[in-house]
Every structure is written in structure tokens, then in C-alpha cells.
Design a protein around this motif. Structure first.
Motif, PDB file in Angstrom:
ATOM      1  N   ARG A  44       6.420  10.478  -5.420  1.00  0.00           N
ATOM      2  CA  ARG A  44       5.247   9.628  -5.300  1.00  0.00           C
ATOM      3  C   ARG A  44       4.612   9.593  -3.681  1.00  0.00           C
ATOM      4  NH1 ARG A  44       6.535   3.755  -6.716  1.00  0.00           N
ATOM      5  NH2 ARG A  44       6.476   4.747  -8.726  1.00  0.00           N
ATOM      6  N   LEU A  45       3.758  10.174  -3.633  1.00  0.00           N
ATOM      7  CA  LEU A  45       2.759  10.419  -2.447  1.00  0.00           C
ATOM      8  C   LEU A  45       1.945   9.136  -2.172  1.00  0.00           C
ATOM      9  CD1 LEU A  45       3.427  13.309  -3.661  1.00  0.00           C
ATOM     10  CD2 LEU A  45       1.530  14.238  -2.523  1.00  0.00           C
ATOM     11  N   ARG A  46       2.138   8.636  -0.756  1.00  0.00           N
ATOM     12  CA  ARG A  46       1.358   7.620  -0.530  1.00  0.00           C
ATOM     13  C   ARG A  46       0.175   8.064   0.089  1.00  0.00           C
ATOM     14  NH1 ARG A  46       6.507   5.795  -2.089  1.00  0.00           N
ATOM     15  NH2 ARG A  46       6.502   3.580  -2.302  1.00  0.00           N
ATOM     16  N   LEU A  47      -0.769   7.542  -0.307  1.00  0.00           N
ATOM     17  CA  LEU A  47      -2.228   7.838   0.138  1.00  0.00           C
ATOM     18  C   LEU A  47      -3.089   6.899   0.883  1.00  0.00           C
ATOM     19  CD1 LEU A  47      -3.173  10.211  -2.760  1.00  0.00           C
ATOM     20  CD2 LEU A  47      -2.069  11.053  -0.614  1.00  0.00           C
ATOM     21  N   PRO A  48      -2.812   6.340   1.863  1.00  0.00           N
ATOM     22  CA  PRO A  48      -3.650   5.184   2.482  1.00  0.00           C
ATOM     23  C   PRO A  48      -5.201   5.104   2.142  1.00  0.00           C
ATOM     24  CG  PRO A  48      -1.891   6.047   4.037  1.00  0.00           C
ATOM     25  CD  PRO A  48      -2.093   7.022   3.088  1.00  0.00           C
ATOM     26  N   ALA A  49      -5.440   4.169   1.534  1.00  0.00           N
ATOM     27  CA  ALA A  49      -6.934   3.909   1.122  1.00  0.00           C
ATOM     28  C   ALA A  49      -7.206   5.151  -0.144  1.00  0.00           C
ATOM     29  CB  ALA A  49      -7.908   4.151   2.107  1.00  0.00           C
ATOM     30  N   HIS A 108       8.458   7.244   7.828  1.00  0.00           N
ATOM     31  CA  HIS A 108       7.477   6.020   7.433  1.00  0.00           C
ATOM     32  C   HIS A 108       6.702   6.451   5.932  1.00  0.00           C
ATOM     33  CE1 HIS A 108       8.274   5.099  11.489  1.00  0.00           C
ATOM     34  NE2 HIS A 108       7.487   3.962  11.357  1.00  0.00           N
ATOM     35  N   GLU A 109       7.243   7.475   5.431  1.00  0.00           N
ATOM     36  CA  GLU A 109       6.169   7.972   4.182  1.00  0.00           C
ATOM     37  C   GLU A 109       6.144   6.948   3.135  1.00  0.00           C
ATOM     38  OE1 GLU A 109       7.062   9.467   1.025  1.00  0.00           O
ATOM     39  OE2 GLU A 109       9.169   9.500   1.288  1.00  0.00           O
ATOM     40  N   ARG A 110       7.268   6.015   2.807  1.00  0.00           N
ATOM     41  CA  ARG A 110       7.290   5.268   1.707  1.00  0.00           C
ATOM     42  C   ARG A 110       6.682   3.930   2.079  1.00  0.00           C
ATOM     43  NH1 ARG A 110      11.133   3.043  -0.969  1.00  0.00           N
ATOM     44  NH2 ARG A 110      12.542   2.879   1.011  1.00  0.00           N
ATOM     45  N   VAL A 111       6.298   3.652   3.192  1.00  0.00           N
ATOM     46  CA  VAL A 111       5.809   2.410   3.839  1.00  0.00           C
ATOM     47  C   VAL A 111       4.255   2.440   3.943  1.00  0.00           C
ATOM     48  CG1 VAL A 111       8.081   1.736   4.669  1.00  0.00           C
ATOM     49  CG2 VAL A 111       6.459   2.479   6.172  1.00  0.00           C
TER      50      VAL A 111
END
Length: 410
Positions: A44-49, A108-111
Motif C-alpha cells: 500500500r503506497l501512501r499518496l498524500p492528497a 514515515h511511509e505508513r503515516v
């Protein structure tokens, strides 16, 4: 290096009225910590906005084809998931993501859970361009060592005043109320801050939550899990930023942008059942940027809305009257061992109306927020539509009725 996660062990269910105690950290997958499923590993890749540059779109599509099952799942937070990853793919995936700027902080990639109004700055609506806030907040978040202690489920929501994302259950919610001001909401309280201070205020609120969670000693992942007497206090933010408390601030509520044009140089499309093939993702280009949305679609900025018919030919949902608009589903069989059915194969749209979500088990993974039609696989091959048993062959009329009938009659 990527590592597969062990199956999560749930915390004990608290007694009625007792606070929930989290005995371990959350098991949310990330880009480096994978989840093992029946169809392979999941990243799962966090993509801010939800933001992707054109280069990142190409990299993500290439990774899906070369390392996964060729598809990208869009989550209810506008993040991206790759499925069907093989054992030992870390030597390729992690450097690929890092080189493309999709992995700016391994710690920090998961937060980096930041949702922002996807059409902000594109269609002339909203009080401020909160996409700019999202970029600054992400930079501040990754630069704060303590922020790595947030749960992978902690959520920042940035709304430009139209109310399209305020209902997504943010732990910290910023709402633009004027070009130069925002309301920061957390735990039922709100303060007014200068727009220039909004990202810094959101980060300060998250730190106040962590302090409250440590004092409570319950291992809370979310603000709503804090026990009575240990609430995170936005008054700490007020003191730090000379902010003014807003006793009766109300979160605005508005609809998401409809599929179709968004101003003169942007458009919005939805992914069928929340999944994009690599080819459909690439079809969104050329564009200045692509913003994945919490409604499992994409806002394409810097493009001609006249491209909508071509995108529809690629199988994307481009019109608000499409019966498939608002239809989503969990992974289901064969990818998930807990699922009782291949819900994606069984899904039917009915007629346009309320959102509808197909779930293979009672966890209802990925269900939408707000009011929605619940289609749940049942033992024996049938389904429950808002709790009523329905044979699989009768799903279409049952879902149509559930999507279009007034909620007070169901």
C-alpha cells in the motif's frame, strides 16, 4: 528491504463502556511492509492528497505490470495498492518507488495519510487551495522524527470549504473558511488558525494526540479511541499558534465532484470497482498531475476535458449517470481467504443512486463513508442486501431498490 507482515492478531474486544486497549501496533501494510494474501503480497503506497506526477503514474503502472497482477487498487483514502507481488520483490520495488519520489521517508511511509479535496485549485470552488497545504504538511510530517510513532491508520483531512472530504473520519481535520483562515477540528473541538499556519497546526494537533495516547496508556491508534479524561486537546494548538477557539464550529458537508469536467483544464473519472489496469492508469496521461480520490477515481489536472469520451472507451467511468458510479467492492475471492464469494465477479450496479459496496465477509474492507448500500456475501452462495437475504441471481433488482428507495423505508 520489503518484508511480509505476519497475520494481524486483534486486540481483545473491550467490555461495554471500557476503553479499547491496543496491545500492539497496527498491522496496516505499507510500501515496505507487505501484507500476505492468497493472491500474493500486497503493498500500500501512501499518496498524500492522492497526488501523482506524470512520471510517477508511469512508474506505478510499470511496477504493477512487472511485479504485480497488472492492476492498481484505489483505496478509500486515495492511496494505491499493488497486489499479486511475488516473494523477494523488494530488491526491485523499493528502489523503483524511491527513485520516483514515492518513498521519501522509509521511517514515515505508513503515516503519510493525508486526504485533501481533490478538485481544490482546479474548478474555482473552495476557499483556499488545500493541495498546497497537503504538500507542506507531508514535508513537515516526514521531517518530524516523533511523527513516525503515529499509527498507520491516523488520518489528516484537508477540506477547502466545499465539504467533500470532511465526512471521511479524519483524526485531524482542517477546513478552509476563508482565503486567509482555517478551522482545525480534533476530538469535537475546533480552533481558528491563519491559513499560513494550517499545516503546522495540523502537525501540532497530531503531536497532542500522541501525548494524550501515551498518558492514557491504552495504545490508541485514532483520536476517537482515547479514553474519557485523556482527550487530545486542541487548546494546546491554540496556545502554540495564538489561535482562537471556535466553540460551535460545524464541519461543512458537500458531495464529491461528479465524474466529468472540472473547469477548463481538468476532469474527474472513476475506476470500475475501484481498480485501474496499468493501461487505464496510463490512459490518464498526458497531464500535469493525477490525483487519486477517496471515491476510487482520479482527478486529472492540466488536461482537456474533451478527452472524456476517449477515457470512457478505455473503460473508465466518466458520467455521473453511469450505473457503475459509486459501486465498489473488496478484493473477494480468490485474493482473500476470508471472503465467501468472488464479489467482483458477482457485482451488479443496479440503477444509479446511493453508493453500494460488495463485501466478501463481515469485515467489509474498504467500505465507503456516510450512507451506503451494504451487500454482504452470505454462507451458501447468497447475499445480504442491507441485511435482507437475496439469492445471487436476484441481486440486480434488490440493489436497484436499495440504491433508489428513500432510506426511511428500508
Amino acid at each position: 528491504m520489503l518484508a511480509a507482515m505476519p497475520p494481524p492478531v486483534p486486540s481483545p474486544t473491550p467490555a461495554p463502556g471500557a476503553p479499547r486497549v491496543r496491545e500492539r501496533g497496527d498491522a496496516c501494510p505499507g510500501a515496505l511492509r507487505l501484507h500476505s494474501a492468497d493472491d500474493g503480497h500486497l503493498a500500500r503506497l501512501r499518496l498524500p492528497a492522492g497526488r501523482l506526477t506524470a512520471r510517477q503514474v508511469e512508474v506505478l503502472a510499470d511496477a504493477a505490470e512487472a511485479l504485480g497482477d497488472g492492476r492498481i487498487s484505489v483505496t478509500s483514502r486515495g492511496n494505491a495498492e499493488l497486489r499479486g507481488l511475488a516473494d523477494g520483490c523488494g530488491a526491485e520495488l523499493a528502489p523503483l518507488l524511491a527513485e520516483a519520489g514515492l518513498l521519501p521517508s522509509p521511517t514515515h511511509e505508513r503515516v503519510r495519510n493525508i486526504v485533501a479535496s481533490p478538485a481544490s485549485g482546479l474548478d474555482g470552488l473552495g476557499a483556499a487551495d488545500v493541495q498546497l497545504w497537503a504538500r507542506e504538511l507531508d514535508e513537515r510530517l516526514c521531517a518530524a522524527p516523533w511523527a513516525a510513532g503515529l499509527s498507520g491508520r491516523f488520518l489528516f483531512v484537508l477540506d477547502d470549504g466545499r465539504g467533500d472530504v470532511t465526512g471521511l473520519g479524519g483524526d485531524v481535520t482542517l477546513v478552509a473558511v476563508a482565503p486567509d483562515a482555517a478551522h482545525l477540528h480534533m476530538g469535537g473541538r475546533a480552533v481558528r488558525v491563519a491559513a499560513a499556519d494550517a499545516p503546522r497546526a495540523a502537525l501540532a494537533a497530531a503531536r497532542a494526540f500522541l501525548s494524550a495516547a501515551r498518558a492514557a496508556g491504552t495504545g490508541a491508534w485514532r483520536v476517537r479511541e482515547l479514553p474519557e479524561g485523556h482527550q487530545a486537546d486542541v487548546r494546546d494548538v491554540r496556545k502554540a499558534l495564538a489561535a482562537e477557539e471556535v466553540p460551535e464550529a460545524v464541519l461543512p458537508q458537500g458531495p464529491p465532484p461528479a465524474p466529468g469536467p472540472l473547469g477548463p483544464a481538468a476532469l474527474h473519472v472513476l475506476a470500475p470497482l475501484g481498480r485501474l489496469t496499468a493501461g487505464r492508469l496510463r490512459a490518464l496521461l498526458p497531464a500535469d498531475e493525477v490525483r487519486l480520490t477517496p471515491w476510487r477515481g482520479a482527478v486529472v489536472a492540466g488536461t482537456d476535458p474533451a478527452r472524456l469520451p476517449a477515457l470512457e472507451a478505455h473503460g473508465l467511468i466518466t458520467r455521473p449517470d453511469s450505473p457503475w458510479a459509486g459501486v465498489s467492492a473488496c478484493t473477494g475471492r480468490p485474493g482473500c481467504a476470508k471472503s465467501l464469494a468472488d464479489v467482483r465477479a458477482d457485482a451488479v450496479p443496479g440503477r444509479p443512486g446511493l453508493p453500494v459496496h460488495y463485501s466478501g465477509c463481515e469485515r467489509r474492507c474498504g467500505h465507503p463513508h456516510g450512507d451506503w448500500v451494504d451487500v454482504l456475501a452470505a454462507p451458501g452462495g447468497g447475499y445480504l442486501v442491507d441485511g435482507a437475504p437475496v439469492p445471487r441471481t436476484d441481486l440486480a433488482p434488490a440493489v436497484t431498490t436499495a440504491r433508489t428507495a428513500p432510506r426511511t423505508t428500508r
